[in-house]
Design a protein around this motif. Structure first.
Motif, PDB file in Angstrom:
ATOM      1  N   LEU A  13       0.826  -1.199   0.000  1.00  0.00           N
ATOM      2  CA  LEU A  13       0.000   0.000   0.000  1.00  0.00           C
ATOM      3  C   LEU A  13       0.864   1.255   0.000  1.00  0.00           C
ATOM      4  O   LEU A  13       0.583   2.231  -0.711  1.00  0.00           O
ATOM      5  N   GLY A  14       1.944   1.230   0.790  1.00  0.00           N
ATOM      6  CA  GLY A  14       2.846   2.376   0.812  1.00  0.00           C
ATOM      7  C   GLY A  14       3.476   2.631  -0.545  1.00  0.00           C
ATOM      8  O   GLY A  14       3.598   3.776  -0.990  1.00  0.00           O
ATOM      9  N   ALA A  15       3.861   1.559  -1.241  1.00  0.00           N
ATOM     10  CA  ALA A  15       4.436   1.711  -2.578  1.00  0.00           C
ATOM     11  C   ALA A  15       3.419   2.323  -3.536  1.00  0.00           C
ATOM     12  O   ALA A  15       3.756   3.196  -4.355  1.00  0.00           O
ATOM     13  N   ALA A  16       2.164   1.875  -3.440  1.00  0.00           N
ATOM     14  CA  ALA A  16       1.113   2.437  -4.296  1.00  0.00           C
ATOM     15  C   ALA A  16       0.886   3.915  -3.988  1.00  0.00           C
ATOM     16  O   ALA A  16       0.655   4.729  -4.899  1.00  0.00           O
ATOM     17  N   ARG A  17       0.950   4.276  -2.721  1.00  0.00           N
ATOM     18  CA  ARG A  17       0.793   5.688  -2.355  1.00  0.00           C
ATOM     19  C   ARG A  17       1.939   6.535  -2.901  1.00  0.00           C
ATOM     20  O   ARG A  17       1.732   7.686  -3.329  1.00  0.00           O
ATOM     21  N   LEU A  18       3.163   6.003  -2.886  1.00  0.00           N
ATOM     22  CA  LEU A  18       4.295   6.734  -3.452  1.00  0.00           C
ATOM     23  C   LEU A  18       4.091   6.951  -4.956  1.00  0.00           C
ATOM     24  O   LEU A  18       4.408   8.019  -5.492  1.00  0.00           O
ATOM     25  N   ALA A  19       3.558   5.941  -5.638  1.00  0.00           N
ATOM     26  CA  ALA A  19       3.266   6.095  -7.065  1.00  0.00           C
ATOM     27  C   ALA A  19       2.207   7.174  -7.288  1.00  0.00           C
ATOM     28  O   ALA A  19       2.283   7.953  -8.249  1.00  0.00           O
ATOM     29  N   ARG A  20       1.222   7.204  -6.399  1.00  0.00           N
ATOM     30  CA  ARG A  20       0.180   8.239  -6.486  1.00  0.00           C
ATOM     31  C   ARG A  20       0.786   9.626  -6.337  1.00  0.00           C
ATOM     32  O   ARG A  20       0.449  10.560  -7.083  1.00  0.00           O
ATOM     33  N   LEU A  21       1.710   9.782  -5.398  1.00  0.00           N
ATOM     34  CA  LEU A  21       2.366  11.072  -5.202  1.00  0.00           C
ATOM     35  C   LEU A  21       3.184  11.458  -6.430  1.00  0.00           C
ATOM     36  O   LEU A  21       3.184  12.626  -6.862  1.00  0.00           O
ATOM     37  N   ALA A  22       3.900  10.474  -6.996  1.00  0.00           N
ATOM     38  CA  ALA A  22       4.744  10.765  -8.154  1.00  0.00           C
ATOM     39  C   ALA A  22       3.916  11.133  -9.382  1.00  0.00           C
ATOM     40  O   ALA A  22       4.308  12.009 -10.164  1.00  0.00           O
ATOM     41  N   HIS A  23       2.785  10.497  -9.551  1.00  0.00           N
ATOM     42  CA  HIS A  23       1.964  10.748 -10.735  1.00  0.00           C
ATOM     43  C   HIS A  23       1.148  12.036 -10.614  1.00  0.00           C
ATOM     44  O   HIS A  23       1.089  12.828 -11.553  1.00  0.00           O
ATOM     45  N   GLY A  24       0.538  12.231  -9.427  1.00  0.00           N
ATOM     46  CA  GLY A  24      -0.425  13.323  -9.311  1.00  0.00           C
ATOM     47  C   GLY A  24       0.072  14.580  -8.666  1.00  0.00           C
ATOM     48  O   GLY A  24      -0.610  15.613  -8.708  1.00  0.00           O
ATOM     49  N   GLY A  25       1.252  14.532  -8.028  1.00  0.00           N
ATOM     50  CA  GLY A  25       1.778  15.727  -7.388  1.00  0.00           C
ATOM     51  C   GLY A  25       0.974  16.201  -6.202  1.00  0.00           C
ATOM     52  O   GLY A  25       0.998  17.388  -5.847  1.00  0.00           O
ATOM     53  N   GLU A  26       0.263  15.280  -5.533  1.00  0.00           N
ATOM     54  CA  GLU A  26      -0.542  15.656  -4.372  1.00  0.00           C
ATOM     55  C   GLU A  26       0.341  15.954  -3.170  1.00  0.00           C
ATOM     56  O   GLU A  26       1.532  15.614  -3.128  1.00  0.00           O
ATOM     57  N   ASP A  27      -0.244  16.531  -2.142  1.00  0.00           N
ATOM     58  CA  ASP A  27       0.468  16.812  -0.898  1.00  0.00           C
ATOM     59  C   ASP A  27       0.576  15.543  -0.067  1.00  0.00           C
ATOM     60  O   ASP A  27      -0.373  14.762   0.021  1.00  0.00           O
ATOM     61  N   LEU A  28       1.734  15.357   0.559  1.00  0.00           N
ATOM     62  CA  LEU A  28       1.975  14.157   1.365  1.00  0.00           C
ATOM     63  C   LEU A  28       0.918  13.961   2.445  1.00  0.00           C
ATOM     64  O   LEU A  28       0.448  12.840   2.673  1.00  0.00           O
ATOM     65  N   SER A  29       0.519  15.038   3.107  1.00  0.00           N
ATOM     66  CA  SER A  29      -0.415  14.933   4.230  1.00  0.00           C
ATOM     67  C   SER A  29      -1.778  14.404   3.796  1.00  0.00           C
ATOM     68  O   SER A  29      -2.491  13.778   4.589  1.00  0.00           O
ATOM     69  N   GLY A  30      -2.145  14.614   2.537  1.00  0.00           N
ATOM     70  CA  GLY A  30      -3.427  14.124   2.064  1.00  0.00           C
ATOM     71  C   GLY A  30      -3.399  12.686   1.610  1.00  0.00           C
ATOM     72  O   GLY A  30      -4.451  12.052   1.465  1.00  0.00           O
ATOM     73  N   VAL A  31      -2.188  12.147   1.377  1.00  0.00           N
ATOM     74  CA  VAL A  31      -2.054  10.777   0.868  1.00  0.00           C
ATOM     75  C   VAL A  31      -1.596   9.824   1.962  1.00  0.00           C
ATOM     76  O   VAL A  31      -2.096   8.702   2.077  1.00  0.00           O
ATOM     77  N   CYS A  32      -0.630  10.266   2.758  1.00  0.00           N
ATOM     78  CA  CYS A  32      -0.053   9.403   3.795  1.00  0.00           C
ATOM     79  C   CYS A  32      -0.856   9.527   5.091  1.00  0.00           C
ATOM     80  O   CYS A  32      -0.478  10.218   6.034  1.00  0.00           O
TER      81      CYS A  32
END
Length: 471
Positions: A413-432
């Motif tokens: 799940l953490g790896a998928a979240r990192l991919a989400r951050l890399a693709h979408g440029g979202e803020d860490l606090s909203g994803v993690c």
């Protein structure tokens, strides 16, 4: 694991792997087996959710740390990968610290045989033809990334476990590389775990029916990825993982090493963050060993353990593969102490689970020596399925443990979240963010007084036996 845009799990699959132990203290795997298992797991997920898989936009990878995966100029694997729990390079650790007297200041870490750099020193002595042919040294997940993308790339968290990284500067150290006969040319380029690192090869995109290009992010070592999966990214956040190994992980806002007690001080997989870890080599591995010995399942070992809980149960030292934090002792061995004819399988099961908890307490003491004090931690890994083990660890460590939804799959799940951050440029606090808490385990005062006495005995036993282990 396939997730949607909100990091909810759509599908998951796994494939079993085997470890080769050709000699005592050796632990190896075939990188081709990793690749085959990856393709099999992807095929299962793709077949389960073809429409969602077609819309794939990002891939994140997580993997076991430290493994030396060696490629020649043609990209051929030169030998099986030497893994994290392989301790053959103990003498080379001493040699490496002699070659670079300030290595601990550069890397923030004590040289340990499980790390990657000592393995290459060992290779240069005992397999010189292989060493001369080495063109690239990759970590396990980075080998998979190369197969997927054609790019040699690693992230800061995984690279921290090589002893070639200047962890404070988040860059390769030329001095540490030169000490092992290597240079930057032999290393993958470095990115942050949440950064875009490469793009999925066109051949896979077409074969898998994906309609647009796919970003592959830097990814993370297994524990850093697990931390992102359970919302552990900022100072004060922590997790306790009981998998094959045992890990107490604490996020920090700065590089805070304690190498004399074998604390791992690494980069986190997100920018400008670091973490500390205490690591034991045989957590759930000790349960698997006992289950094999008793010829019962691991689940049965866990089920019978509560019946063996008593102040007269044997004391167990879980050093079946040597130990890291705080002893850094590759020669340490497992011990049952205090056995009598009255002891049963249940007593042994309890002793093993307690011994692992005691080893984690030693690790926590080392983190405290580096300035870290915890009030609570996420409880993850296969061992988190046992409420009894959760209560036992909480009582020994003295702080609350929280088992989160999906905690046994937190690295994926953490790896998928990192991919989400890399693709979408979202803020860490909203994803993690931390998944929902399923159970909370508080320290139990009734157990703590007995456990304190037994923990003191456990610690005296290692001190008394250390010279015998070395002999």
């Amino acid at each position: 694991m396939l997730t949607d845009a909100e990091s909810d799990i759509i599908a998951s699959s796994g494939a079993k792997l085997v470890v080769d132990n050709l000699h005592p203290q050796w632990s190896e795997q075939s990188p081709q087996d990793w690749w085959n298992a990856t393709l099999d797991a992807i095929a299962t997920v793709r077949n389960a959710q073809p429409r969602a898989f077609k819309a794939l936009r990002g891939i994140g990878l997580s993997g076991q740390m430290h493994g030396a995966t060696l490629l020649d100029r043609s990209g051929n694997v030169l030998r099986p990968a030497i893994l994290w729990n392989d301790t053959r390079a103990y003498a080379e650790c001493i040699e490496l610290e002699t070659l670079v007297p300030d290595s601990r200041a550069i890397t923030g870490n004590l040289a340990m045989p499980g790390f990657t750099a000592p393995k290459l020193l060992w290779l240069s002595k005992y397999e010189p033809a292989v060493f001369r042919a080495v063109q690239k040294v990759l970590l396990p997940k980075d080998y998979i990334a190369w197969r997927l993308t054609g790019e040699f790339v690693s992230d800061m968290s995984d690279a921290s476990g090589t002893l070639w990284l200047d962890v404070g500067k988040r860059d390769w150290s030329g001095r540490m590389l030169a000490a092992t006969g290597l240079s930057r040319a032999n290393m993958p380029r470095l990115v942050e775990g949440s950064e875009a690192a490469a793009t999925l090869r066109e051949e896979f995109r077409r074969e898998w029916g994906i309609d647009r290009s796919v970003t592959v992010c830097g990814g993370a070592g297994d524990n850093a990825a697990s931390a992102i999966g359970v919302g552990v990214a900022r100072r004060g956040d922590a997790l306790l993982s009981l998998g094959t190994s045992g890990v107490l992980f604490a996020a920090t806002a700065r590089h805070a090493p304690n190498p004399t007690q074998a604390v791992h001080a690494f980069c986190h997989c997100v920018p400008r963050q670091w973490h500390q870890m205490s690591v034991i080599l045989s957590a759930a591995a000790s349960l698997h060993w006992l289950a094999s010995l008793l010829k019962i399942s691991v689940a049965d070992v866990v089920d019978i353990a509560p019946a063996g809980q008593s102040e007269t149960a044997p004391i167990f030292l879980p050093y079946l593969n040597g130990e890291r934090t705080p002893h850094n002792d590759a020669a340490a061995r497992g011990v049952f102490y205090g056995m009598t004819a009255t002891h049963s399988a249940a007593h042994l099961a309890y002793s093993v689970m307690e011994g692992v908890a005691f080893a984690m307490a030693d690790g926590y003491a080392a983190l405290q020596g580096a300035g870290t004090t915890l009030d609570a931690a996420a409880f993850i890994g296969g061992g988190s399925r046992s409420a009894f083990w959760g209560r036992l660890c909480a009582s020994v460590l003295g702080f609350q443990l929280n088992r989160h939804e999906g905690s046994e799959m937190s690295a994926a799940l953490g790896a998928a979240r990192l991919a989400r951050l890399a693709h979408g440029g979202e803020d860490l606090s909203g994803v993690c963010v931390a998944p929902p808490v399923l159970e909370r385990y508080e320290p139990e005062a009734v157990s703590q007084s007995m456990l304190e006495i037994r923990l003191a005995r456990y610690r005296r036993l290692y001190g008394a036996l250390r010279s015998e282990f070395q002999a």
